[in-house]
Design a protein around this motif. Sequence first.
Motif, PDB file in Angstrom:
ATOM      1  N   MET A  51     -11.296  -0.319  50.194  1.00  0.00           N
ATOM      2  CA  MET A  51     -12.429  -0.186  49.306  1.00  0.00           C
ATOM      3  C   MET A  51     -12.434  -1.380  48.356  1.00  0.00           C
ATOM      4  SD  MET A  51     -13.425   2.612  46.406  1.00  0.00           S
ATOM      5  CE  MET A  51     -13.176   3.957  47.489  1.00  0.00           C
ATOM      6  N   ILE A  52     -13.609  -1.876  48.088  1.00  0.00           N
ATOM      7  CA  ILE A  52     -13.797  -3.008  47.194  1.00  0.00           C
ATOM      8  C   ILE A  52     -14.701  -2.561  46.056  1.00  0.00           C
ATOM      9  CG2 ILE A  52     -14.788  -5.317  47.002  1.00  0.00           C
ATOM     10  CD1 ILE A  52     -14.043  -5.513  50.069  1.00  0.00           C
ATOM     11  N   VAL A  53     -14.363  -2.982  44.852  1.00  0.00           N
ATOM     12  CA  VAL A  53     -15.142  -2.651  43.667  1.00  0.00           C
ATOM     13  C   VAL A  53     -15.524  -3.946  42.976  1.00  0.00           C
ATOM     14  CG1 VAL A  53     -15.095  -1.502  41.433  1.00  0.00           C
ATOM     15  CG2 VAL A  53     -13.925  -0.474  43.376  1.00  0.00           C
ATOM     16  N   ILE A  54     -16.802  -4.075  42.628  1.00  0.00           N
ATOM     17  CA  ILE A  54     -17.290  -5.234  41.872  1.00  0.00           C
ATOM     18  C   ILE A  54     -18.073  -4.708  40.679  1.00  0.00           C
ATOM     19  CG2 ILE A  54     -18.786  -7.265  41.880  1.00  0.00           C
ATOM     20  CD1 ILE A  54     -18.208  -7.591  44.853  1.00  0.00           C
ATOM     21  N   ALA A  55     -17.769  -5.248  39.512  1.00  0.00           N
ATOM     22  CA  ALA A  55     -18.512  -4.918  38.298  1.00  0.00           C
ATOM     23  C   ALA A  55     -19.134  -6.202  37.773  1.00  0.00           C
ATOM     24  CB  ALA A  55     -17.593  -4.307  37.258  1.00  0.00           C
ATOM     25  N   THR A  56     -20.416  -6.135  37.412  1.00  0.00           N
ATOM     26  CA  THR A  56     -21.126  -7.320  36.927  1.00  0.00           C
ATOM     27  C   THR A  56     -21.770  -7.049  35.578  1.00  0.00           C
ATOM     28  OG1 THR A  56     -23.186  -6.688  38.031  1.00  0.00           O
ATOM     29  CG2 THR A  56     -21.666  -8.075  39.282  1.00  0.00           C
ATOM     30  N   THR A  57     -21.972  -8.128  34.842  1.00  0.00           N
ATOM     31  CA  THR A  57     -22.661  -8.068  33.556  1.00  0.00           C
ATOM     32  C   THR A  57     -23.638  -9.238  33.495  1.00  0.00           C
ATOM     33  OG1 THR A  57     -20.671  -7.186  32.531  1.00  0.00           O
ATOM     34  CG2 THR A  57     -22.336  -8.059  31.051  1.00  0.00           C
ATOM     35  N   ALA A  58     -24.893  -8.952  33.278  1.00  0.00           N
ATOM     36  CA  ALA A  58     -25.926  -9.973  33.075  1.00  0.00           C
ATOM     37  C   ALA A  58     -25.965 -11.019  34.190  1.00  0.00           C
ATOM     38  CB  ALA A  58     -25.748 -10.643  31.715  1.00  0.00           C
ATOM     39  N   VAL A  59     -26.001 -10.572  35.435  1.00  0.00           N
ATOM     40  CA  VAL A  59     -26.133 -11.501  36.556  1.00  0.00           C
ATOM     41  C   VAL A  59     -27.590 -11.520  37.022  1.00  0.00           C
ATOM     42  CG1 VAL A  59     -23.753 -11.257  37.332  1.00  0.00           C
ATOM     43  CG2 VAL A  59     -25.491  -9.748  38.259  1.00  0.00           C
ATOM     44  N   PRO A  60     -28.022 -12.607  37.667  1.00  0.00           N
ATOM     45  CA  PRO A  60     -29.404 -12.686  38.152  1.00  0.00           C
ATOM     46  C   PRO A  60     -29.723 -11.601  39.186  1.00  0.00           C
ATOM     47  CG  PRO A  60     -28.332 -14.846  38.198  1.00  0.00           C
ATOM     48  CD  PRO A  60     -27.269 -13.835  37.886  1.00  0.00           C
ATOM     49  N   GLU A  61     -30.990 -11.262  39.285  1.00  0.00           N
ATOM     50  CA  GLU A  61     -31.443 -10.203  40.199  1.00  0.00           C
ATOM     51  C   GLU A  61     -31.076 -10.496  41.658  1.00  0.00           C
ATOM     52  OE1 GLU A  61     -32.804  -7.139  39.711  1.00  0.00           O
ATOM     53  OE2 GLU A  61     -32.329  -7.524  37.617  1.00  0.00           O
ATOM     54  N   HIS A  62     -31.124 -11.757  42.086  1.00  0.00           N
ATOM     55  CA  HIS A  62     -30.809 -12.041  43.491  1.00  0.00           C
ATOM     56  C   HIS A  62     -29.343 -11.738  43.806  1.00  0.00           C
ATOM     57  CE1 HIS A  62     -29.502 -15.975  41.845  1.00  0.00           C
ATOM     58  NE2 HIS A  62     -28.730 -16.026  42.905  1.00  0.00           N
TER      59      HIS A  62
ATOM     60  N   ARG B 183     -27.666  -9.190  42.410  1.00  0.00           N
ATOM     61  CA  ARG B 183     -27.676  -7.734  42.554  1.00  0.00           C
ATOM     62  C   ARG B 183     -28.220  -7.347  43.926  1.00  0.00           C
ATOM     63  NH1 ARG B 183     -30.057  -4.659  37.640  1.00  0.00           N
ATOM     64  NH2 ARG B 183     -28.787  -3.049  38.585  1.00  0.00           N
ATOM     65  N   GLY B 184     -29.246  -8.038  44.382  1.00  0.00           N
ATOM     66  CA  GLY B 184     -29.807  -7.762  45.704  1.00  0.00           C
ATOM     67  C   GLY B 184     -28.815  -8.036  46.817  1.00  0.00           C
ATOM     68  N   ALA B 185     -28.087  -9.142  46.707  1.00  0.00           N
ATOM     69  CA  ALA B 185     -27.086  -9.475  47.722  1.00  0.00           C
ATOM     70  C   ALA B 185     -25.981  -8.419  47.760  1.00  0.00           C
ATOM     71  CB  ALA B 185     -26.491 -10.855  47.438  1.00  0.00           C
ATOM     72  N   LEU B 186     -25.572  -7.953  46.605  1.00  0.00           N
ATOM     73  CA  LEU B 186     -24.523  -6.938  46.545  1.00  0.00           C
ATOM     74  C   LEU B 186     -24.975  -5.604  47.130  1.00  0.00           C
ATOM     75  CD1 LEU B 186     -23.069  -7.768  43.029  1.00  0.00           C
ATOM     76  CD2 LEU B 186     -21.864  -7.971  45.216  1.00  0.00           C
TER      77      LEU B 186
ATOM     78  N   MET C 283     -23.136  -2.969  49.617  1.00  0.00           N
ATOM     79  CA  MET C 283     -22.401  -1.977  48.832  1.00  0.00           C
ATOM     80  C   MET C 283     -23.381  -1.011  48.170  1.00  0.00           C
ATOM     81  SD  MET C 283     -19.894  -4.793  47.043  1.00  0.00           S
ATOM     82  CE  MET C 283     -18.438  -3.797  46.751  1.00  0.00           C
ATOM     83  N   ILE C 284     -22.865   0.120  47.690  1.00  0.00           N
ATOM     84  CA  ILE C 284     -23.714   1.019  46.918  1.00  0.00           C
ATOM     85  C   ILE C 284     -23.542   0.696  45.433  1.00  0.00           C
ATOM     86  CG2 ILE C 284     -23.641   2.846  48.658  1.00  0.00           C
ATOM     87  CD1 ILE C 284     -21.734   4.374  46.736  1.00  0.00           C
ATOM     88  N   GLU C 285     -24.542   1.066  44.642  1.00  0.00           N
ATOM     89  CA  GLU C 285     -24.533   0.812  43.198  1.00  0.00           C
ATOM     90  C   GLU C 285     -24.689   2.150  42.466  1.00  0.00           C
ATOM     91  OE1 GLU C 285     -26.703  -2.152  39.966  1.00  0.00           O
ATOM     92  OE2 GLU C 285     -27.747  -1.653  41.817  1.00  0.00           O
ATOM     93  N   PRO C 286     -23.584   2.904  42.288  1.00  0.00           N
ATOM     94  CA  PRO C 286     -23.695   4.218  41.648  1.00  0.00           C
ATOM     95  C   PRO C 286     -24.063   4.152  40.166  1.00  0.00           C
ATOM     96  CG  PRO C 286     -21.404   3.691  42.063  1.00  0.00           C
ATOM     97  CD  PRO C 286     -22.227   2.615  42.692  1.00  0.00           C
ATOM     98  N   MET C 287     -23.783   3.037  39.518  1.00  0.00           N
ATOM     99  CA  MET C 287     -24.168   2.781  38.123  1.00  0.00           C
ATOM    100  C   MET C 287     -24.659   1.346  38.058  1.00  0.00           C
ATOM    101  SD  MET C 287     -21.035   4.357  35.867  1.00  0.00           S
ATOM    102  CE  MET C 287     -21.726   3.625  34.396  1.00  0.00           C
ATOM    103  N   PRO C 288     -25.535   1.024  37.126  1.00  0.00           N
ATOM    104  CA  PRO C 288     -25.999  -0.363  37.017  1.00  0.00           C
ATOM    105  C   PRO C 288     -24.835  -1.338  36.846  1.00  0.00           C
ATOM    106  CG  PRO C 288     -27.341   1.066  35.654  1.00  0.00           C
ATOM    107  CD  PRO C 288     -26.194   1.902  36.157  1.00  0.00           C
ATOM    108  N   GLY C 289     -24.778  -2.336  37.718  1.00  0.00           N
ATOM    109  CA  GLY C 289     -23.755  -3.364  37.633  1.00  0.00           C
ATOM    110  C   GLY C 289     -22.406  -2.994  38.211  1.00  0.00           C
ATOM    111  N   PHE C 290     -22.288  -1.831  38.865  1.00  0.00           N
ATOM    112  CA  PHE C 290     -21.025  -1.362  39.425  1.00  0.00           C
ATOM    113  C   PHE C 290     -21.231  -1.094  40.912  1.00  0.00           C
ATOM    114  CE2 PHE C 290     -17.892   2.000  40.363  1.00  0.00           C
ATOM    115  CZ  PHE C 290     -16.742   1.373  39.913  1.00  0.00           C
ATOM    116  N   TYR C 291     -20.497  -1.808  41.765  1.00  0.00           N
ATOM    117  CA  TYR C 291     -20.705  -1.740  43.212  1.00  0.00           C
ATOM    118  C   TYR C 291     -19.432  -1.318  43.917  1.00  0.00           C
ATOM    119  CZ  TYR C 291     -24.626  -4.538  41.688  1.00  0.00           C
ATOM    120  OH  TYR C 291     -25.724  -4.975  41.030  1.00  0.00           O
TER     121      TYR C 291
END
Length: 99
Positions: free
Chosen positions: A1-12, A14-17, A21-29
Amino acid sequence: MIVIATTAVPEHVRGALTRWMIEPMPGFYIGTLSARVRDALWDVVAASVADGAAVMGYPADTEQGYAVRTAGERRRRPVDLEGLVLVAFHPSEHNESAT
């Protein structure tokens, strides 16, 4: 399992992620990816983070069983201390002095 957390990244980014992956919370994949896809996806995230930040945790053959990668400016950063990943805190750039 891989986990990625992002803050203030461009929309593209988020689209690639969300393609992989699934995004159960904003910025958490969360997802299960091959090492090849994981590394290619992280290259996209790290190259596009701009003023934001990202952190990824994934399984690795280490004493802890995982590895951590970061991109962008963060107050916390992982530090390898004799094979263990610990988190170092950097003081805020805007230290307010008490008067």
